[in-house]
Every structure is written in C-alpha cells, then in structure tokens.
Write a protein that holds these residues in place. Structure first.
Motif, PDB file in Angstrom:
ATOM      1  N   SER A   1       0.832  -1.281  -0.096  1.00  0.00           N
ATOM      2  CA  SER A   1       0.055  -0.025   0.005  1.00  0.00           C
ATOM      3  C   SER A   1       0.775   1.203  -0.141  1.00  0.00           C
ATOM      4  N   ALA A   2       1.948   1.133   0.705  1.00  0.00           N
ATOM      5  CA  ALA A   2       2.823   2.349   0.889  1.00  0.00           C
ATOM      6  C   ALA A   2       3.512   2.812  -0.492  1.00  0.00           C
ATOM      7  N   VAL A   3       3.549   1.652  -1.398  1.00  0.00           N
ATOM      8  CA  VAL A   3       4.255   2.007  -2.712  1.00  0.00           C
ATOM      9  C   VAL A   3       2.960   2.078  -3.788  1.00  0.00           C
ATOM     10  N   GLY A   4       1.743   2.032  -3.250  1.00  0.00           N
ATOM     11  CA  GLY A   4       0.721   2.287  -4.181  1.00  0.00           C
ATOM     12  C   GLY A   4       0.311   1.287  -5.063  1.00  0.00           C
ATOM     13  N   TRP A   5       0.718   0.040  -4.775  1.00  0.00           N
ATOM     14  CA  TRP A   5       0.483  -1.057  -5.594  1.00  0.00           C
ATOM     15  C   TRP A   5      -1.077  -1.726  -5.375  1.00  0.00           C
ATOM     16  N   THR A   6      -2.173  -1.024  -5.956  1.00  0.00           N
ATOM     17  CA  THR A   6      -3.365  -1.495  -5.591  1.00  0.00           C
ATOM     18  C   THR A   6      -3.803  -2.670  -6.017  1.00  0.00           C
ATOM     19  N   ALA A   7      -3.037  -2.896  -7.289  1.00  0.00           N
ATOM     20  CA  ALA A   7      -3.653  -4.118  -7.736  1.00  0.00           C
ATOM     21  C   ALA A   7      -3.669  -5.365  -6.857  1.00  0.00           C
ATOM     22  N   TYR A   8      -2.468  -5.152  -5.844  1.00  0.00           N
ATOM     23  CA  TYR A   8      -2.342  -6.293  -4.898  1.00  0.00           C
ATOM     24  C   TYR A   8      -3.253  -5.895  -3.726  1.00  0.00           C
ATOM     25  N   THR A   9      -3.300  -4.690  -3.454  1.00  0.00           N
ATOM     26  CA  THR A   9      -3.989  -4.543  -2.132  1.00  0.00           C
ATOM     27  C   THR A   9      -5.291  -4.325  -2.217  1.00  0.00           C
ATOM     28  N   GLU A  10      -5.929  -4.346  -3.247  1.00  0.00           N
ATOM     29  CA  GLU A  10      -7.368  -4.394  -3.461  1.00  0.00           C
ATOM     30  C   GLU A  10      -7.752  -5.939  -3.365  1.00  0.00           C
ATOM     31  N   SER A  11      -6.933  -6.573  -3.584  1.00  0.00           N
ATOM     32  CA  SER A  11      -7.303  -8.249  -3.661  1.00  0.00           C
ATOM     33  C   SER A  11      -6.273  -8.894  -2.533  1.00  0.00           C
ATOM     34  N   PRO A  12      -6.404  -8.598  -1.174  1.00  0.00           N
ATOM     35  CA  PRO A  12      -5.474  -9.030  -0.196  1.00  0.00           C
ATOM     36  C   PRO A  12      -5.166 -10.684  -0.345  1.00  0.00           C
ATOM     37  N   GLU A  13      -6.183 -11.258  -0.728  1.00  0.00           N
ATOM     38  CA  GLU A  13      -5.930 -13.107  -0.972  1.00  0.00           C
ATOM     39  C   GLU A  13      -5.025 -13.069  -2.010  1.00  0.00           C
ATOM     40  N   VAL A  14      -4.984 -12.450  -3.030  1.00  0.00           N
ATOM     41  CA  VAL A  14      -4.261 -12.580  -4.168  1.00  0.00           C
ATOM     42  C   VAL A  14      -2.781 -12.424  -3.888  1.00  0.00           C
ATOM     43  N   LEU A  15      -2.640 -11.101  -2.996  1.00  0.00           N
ATOM     44  CA  LEU A  15      -1.221 -10.983  -2.464  1.00  0.00           C
ATOM     45  C   LEU A  15      -0.566 -12.114  -1.764  1.00  0.00           C
ATOM     46  N   VAL A  16      -1.730 -12.574  -0.769  1.00  0.00           N
ATOM     47  CA  VAL A  16      -1.024 -13.878   0.054  1.00  0.00           C
ATOM     48  C   VAL A  16      -0.616 -15.074  -0.921  1.00  0.00           C
ATOM     49  N   ARG A  17      -1.494 -15.268  -1.739  1.00  0.00           N
ATOM     50  CA  ARG A  17      -1.311 -16.491  -2.578  1.00  0.00           C
ATOM     51  C   ARG A  17      -0.001 -16.058  -3.347  1.00  0.00           C
ATOM     52  N   ALA A  18       0.081 -15.040  -4.169  1.00  0.00           N
ATOM     53  CA  ALA A  18       1.429 -14.791  -4.745  1.00  0.00           C
ATOM     54  C   ALA A  18       2.575 -15.009  -3.848  1.00  0.00           C
ATOM     55  N   LEU A  19       2.735 -14.283  -2.690  1.00  0.00           N
ATOM     56  CA  LEU A  19       3.762 -14.753  -1.700  1.00  0.00           C
ATOM     57  C   LEU A  19       4.178 -16.106  -1.520  1.00  0.00           C
ATOM     58  N   ALA A  20       2.844 -16.691  -1.329  1.00  0.00           N
ATOM     59  CA  ALA A  20       3.075 -18.226  -0.863  1.00  0.00           C
ATOM     60  C   ALA A  20       3.685 -18.775  -1.970  1.00  0.00           C
ATOM     61  N   GLY A  21       3.132 -18.437  -3.313  1.00  0.00           N
ATOM     62  CA  GLY A  21       3.572 -19.261  -4.527  1.00  0.00           C
ATOM     63  C   GLY A  21       4.983 -18.909  -5.060  1.00  0.00           C
ATOM     64  N   SER A  22       5.684 -17.758  -4.386  1.00  0.00           N
ATOM     65  CA  SER A  22       6.872 -17.263  -5.221  1.00  0.00           C
ATOM     66  C   SER A  22       7.909 -18.442  -4.753  1.00  0.00           C
ATOM     67  N   HIS A  23       8.930 -18.248  -5.697  1.00  0.00           N
ATOM     68  CA  HIS A  23       9.829 -19.240  -5.668  1.00  0.00           C
ATOM     69  C   HIS A  23      10.868 -18.847  -4.321  1.00  0.00           C
TER      70      HIS A  23
END
Ligand SMILES: CC(C)(COP(=O)(O)OP(=O)(O)OC[C@H]1O[C@@H](n2cnc3c(N)ncnc32)[C@H](O)[C@@H]1OP(=O)(O)O)[C@@H](O)C(=O)NCCC(=O)NCCS
Length: 141
Positions: free
Chosen positions: A24-46
């Motif tokens: 949110s601090a860097v304004g990346w709303t595509a992630y912050t508007e969908s918190p579940e997507v962010l959580v899954r993206a982090l969990a699925g990262s290499h």
C-alpha cells in the motif's frame, strides 16, 4: 537509526497485514485491492526476501523461477521512507544469491526513469538495448 536486516523469508512471513501495509505504501493497488491474491502470490513465489529495520518490514523482493535456467524478478519494493538508502540493492543481491549459475534474469517494470536507473545500476539492460538483439513479448488478460 536501528539496524537493517535483509534475509530470506520463513514460511510464515511476511504476515498479511505487514505485506499489505508495504504494498500500500508504494501504491500497488492491484495487490492491495485483492489481499488474498497477494497472500497466494507470496506463498507461491520461488524465493521471497524481506528487509526489516528494527523488526518493521521496509522492503521486499520476490521471484518466480525453475531454480536452474531462468529467474523472473516479480516485485521489488522499498517503503518510501527508506528509498535511496541501498535497501533495494541489498534486496536484489540477497534474492539473486539464491540463483548461482542462472543466466537468464528478467523482469517487467513501470516505464519511469527511477526504475530504469535502479535496474541499470544493478547491471540490467532494457531489452532493446541488449546485445545481441532480443525481443520480449507480454500479454495481459
Ligand atoms: C525502485 C526501488 C525498488 C529502488 O529501491 P531503493 O532502495 O530506493 O534503491 P537503492 O537505494 O538500492 O538504489 C540503488 C541505485 O539505484 C539507482 N536509483 C534508485 N532509485 C533511484 C531514483 N529514484 N532515481 C535515480 N536513480 C535511482 C541509483 O543508482 C542508486 O544508487 P545511489 O543511491 O548510490 O545513487 C524503489 O524506488 C521502490 O520501491 N519504488 C516503488 C516500487 C517500484 O517501482 N519497484 C520497481 C519495480 S518492481
């Protein structure tokens, strides 16, 4: 100022609230508007690397990779309070330390001078500046 620590994340970090606060601090709303997507993206990262000052999450970088031939850098972000202090450089060094011998290191980023300056400082070239010539393609659905 407290000490900066940059390290590979454990499975349970960063937690959802601190990740959301940083994105949110860097304004990346595509992630912050969908918190579940962010959580899954982090969990699925290499590989996920975090920078913390006094425990507070101030930067993060993550990758998508086969671990052998290619690594895609996806999200390198530093809290605005901490930018231009070398945090981004340390994050990328720690992230890429996990990929010895991997030749192909690629990323997409915004078309602003600061991103170009940052990645060029770290030895990356824009595709159209690369020798020998290369093409890159992208499709957003
Ligand atoms: C791009 C970003 C990650 C850089 O992180 P940072 O911690 O500020 O970068 P560093 O301090 O490690 O900078 C390393 C070098 O990159 C270059 N650089 C970084 N930011 C720059 C800027 N705003 N303008 C010009 N050069 C810049 C400089 O050469 C710098 O070295 P110097 O400070 O000794 O001159 C940070 O600005 C950020 O999070 N931006 C918002 C999110 C983003 O756009 N991420 C990148 C796309 S994934």
């Amino acid at each position: 100022m407290s000490e900066l620590r940059v390290a590979v994340c454990t499975a349970d970090e960063p937690d959802r609230a601190e990740a959301l606060a940083l994105y949110s601090a860097v304004g990346w709303t595509a992630y912050t508007e969908s918190p579940e997507v962010l959580v899954r993206a982090l969990a699925g990262s290499h590989r996920v690397v975090a920078a913390r000052r006094g425990g507070r999450l101030v930067g993060l970088a993550r990758s998508v990779s086969d671990g052998t031939t290619v690594v895609y850098l996806q999200d390198v972000l530093v809290h605005p309070d901490e930018q231009r202090r070398g945090v981004g450089r340390l994050l990328l060094a720690e992230l890429l330390a996990g990929y010895p011998g991997v030749r192909q290191r690629v990323l997409l980023t915004d078309d602003e001078d600061r991103q170009r300056a940052f990645y060029e400082d770290l030895g990356f070239a824009e595709v159209h500046d690369h020798t020998p010539p290369l093409r890159s393609f992208v499709r957003f659905d």
